[in-house]
Design a protein around this motif. Structure first.
Motif, PDB file in Angstrom:
ATOM      1  N   THR A  13      -5.648   0.038  -2.548  1.00 13.55           N
ATOM      2  CA  THR A  13      -4.560   0.770  -1.510  1.00 13.55           C
ATOM      3  C   THR A  13      -5.095   1.903  -0.851  1.00 13.55           C
ATOM      4  O   THR A  13      -5.806   2.718  -1.352  1.00 13.55           O
ATOM      5  CB  THR A  13      -3.292   1.052  -2.474  1.00 13.55           C
ATOM      6  OG1 THR A  13      -2.906  -0.128  -3.154  1.00 13.55           O
ATOM      7  CG2 THR A  13      -2.139   1.521  -1.503  1.00 13.55           C
ATOM      8  N   THR A  32       1.521   2.772   3.232  1.00 12.45           N
ATOM      9  CA  THR A  32       0.415   2.324   2.527  1.00 12.45           C
ATOM     10  C   THR A  32       0.200   0.493   2.761  1.00 12.45           C
ATOM     11  O   THR A  32       0.977  -0.138   3.322  1.00 12.45           O
ATOM     12  CB  THR A  32       0.835   2.175   0.930  1.00 12.45           C
ATOM     13  OG1 THR A  32       2.149   1.005   0.816  1.00 12.45           O
ATOM     14  CG2 THR A  32       1.311   3.578   0.762  1.00 12.45           C
ATOM     15  N   THR A  43      -1.996  -2.375   0.716  1.00  9.34           N
ATOM     16  CA  THR A  43      -2.539  -2.931  -0.376  1.00  9.34           C
ATOM     17  C   THR A  43      -3.323  -4.053  -0.539  1.00  9.34           C
ATOM     18  O   THR A  43      -2.522  -5.425   0.171  1.00  9.34           O
ATOM     19  CB  THR A  43      -1.610  -2.976  -1.681  1.00  9.34           C
ATOM     20  OG1 THR A  43      -1.080  -1.576  -1.848  1.00  9.34           O
ATOM     21  CG2 THR A  43      -2.300  -3.425  -2.929  1.00  9.34           C
TER      22      THR A  43
END
Length: 313
Positions: free
Chosen positions: A46, A33, A35
């Motif tokens: 995200t 991920t 963000t």
């Protein structure tokens, strides 16, 4: 196509403090991920990409999470920005410069404690945000929040650049309108969280810990030229939890991972909220809130500096 609205309203809610957008990345083997956010303001954007490590999602704690599909962004809003009453809202508008983008219906997630929205990365709103000088979130007729825009375009580019190669390796073709992401320097504040932080949280949880974006802050607190990491357990969930087990009625555990210690043997303290703040000397320190019992032991709401052993005024 979502309705466009032109900004004529008066912004009467408190504006966010002047800061720049940052990017934080992680890969715990379940999902990778990235963000983009002005962390601490309650809104984050995200991307999610299934990790090339291919660990089982149950093992990594991602099996019950809201995941944006390839070439989509997940936008999360905290309850500090939008009260979860009712649990569905269709009257939220994000103004980018003078143009307002009415958001699709957003849903409150009781599991993770935030509002969820998923939009394609090719959405016109994100394109406009690349070069915007003003960003305002309008909550129906209740209030409006203004966010900083410094480094916002670069942060969104960095998020796309982090996930796009993984999506491609997974065999997902880029949608129409998704231009190749140019190789650019990351925005100021881009920093990959050390693996020691996730490992520590996993050990404390006796299983995979879900570390929310608002749980982490980074900055050079021990003055060795390398970023250190502050983790507030108020946004960390252990398996099966809907509220952090490391928080009492008010205070939560806070851990500081110092690069000079190899991000091991973290400094721990209790508090109600923590943030990195400049000290009057110009050095970077910590400001921690707390209840009376905590503030009897530390200088609450004063900027404290690392002295080699502890944070003190």
């Amino acid at each position: 196509m979502r309705a466009l609205i032109f900004l004529t309203l008066l912004i009467w809610a408190s504006a966010a403090s002047p800061q720049s957008w940052e990017v934080r990345t992680s890969d715990n083997g379940g999902y990778a991920t990235a963000t983009a956010a002005v962390f601490g303001t309650g809104m984050g954007i995200t991307c999610h990409a299934r990790s090339l490590q291919n660990l089982p999602l149950v093992q990594t704690g991602w099996h019950e999470s809201t995941i944006a599909p390839p070439y989509h962004f997940h936008i999360g809003f905290s309850q500090a920005l939008i009260r979860p009453d009712p649990y569905r809202r269709n009257d939220i508008t994000l103004f980018v410069d003078q143009t307002g983008y009415r958001l699709p219906t957003i849903q409150w997630s009781e599991l993770v404690g935030e509002w969820d929205l998923i939009l394609p990365v090719t959405d016109a709103m994100f394109t406009a945000m690349q070069s915007a000088s003003r960003l305002v979130l309008q909550i129906g007729s209740e209030k409006a929040w203004e966010f900083p825009t410094q480094d916002m375009g670069a942060a969104l580019q960095a998020v796309r650049q982090y996930c796009a190669p993984i999506w491609a390796q997974r065999g997902y073709p880029a949608p129409a309108g998704f231009a190749p992401v140019p190789e650019t320097a990351p925005p100021s504040g881009a920093f990959e969280i050390p693996t020691q932080v996730q490992s520590f949280a996993n050990r404390q949880c006796n299983g995979p810990a879900r570390i929310g974006a608002s749980a982490l802050q980074a900055g050079d607190l021990d003055r060795d030229g390398q970023p250190d990491v502050v983790m507030d357990w108020s946004d960390v969930l252990c398996p099966g939890e809907t509220r952090s087990g490391f928080c009492g009625a008010a205070n939560c555990s806070i851990n500081v991972f110092l690069s000079s210690r190899g991000y091991a043997n973290s400094y721990s303290v209790l508090g109600v909220g923590v943030r990195t703040r400049p000290h009057p000397s110009g050095l970077l320190g910590l400001e921690i809130g707390g209840t009376a019992s905590v503030c009897a032991q530390i200088d609450c709401f004063a900027v404290m500096l690392w002295n080699g052993t502890e944070f003190a005024r």
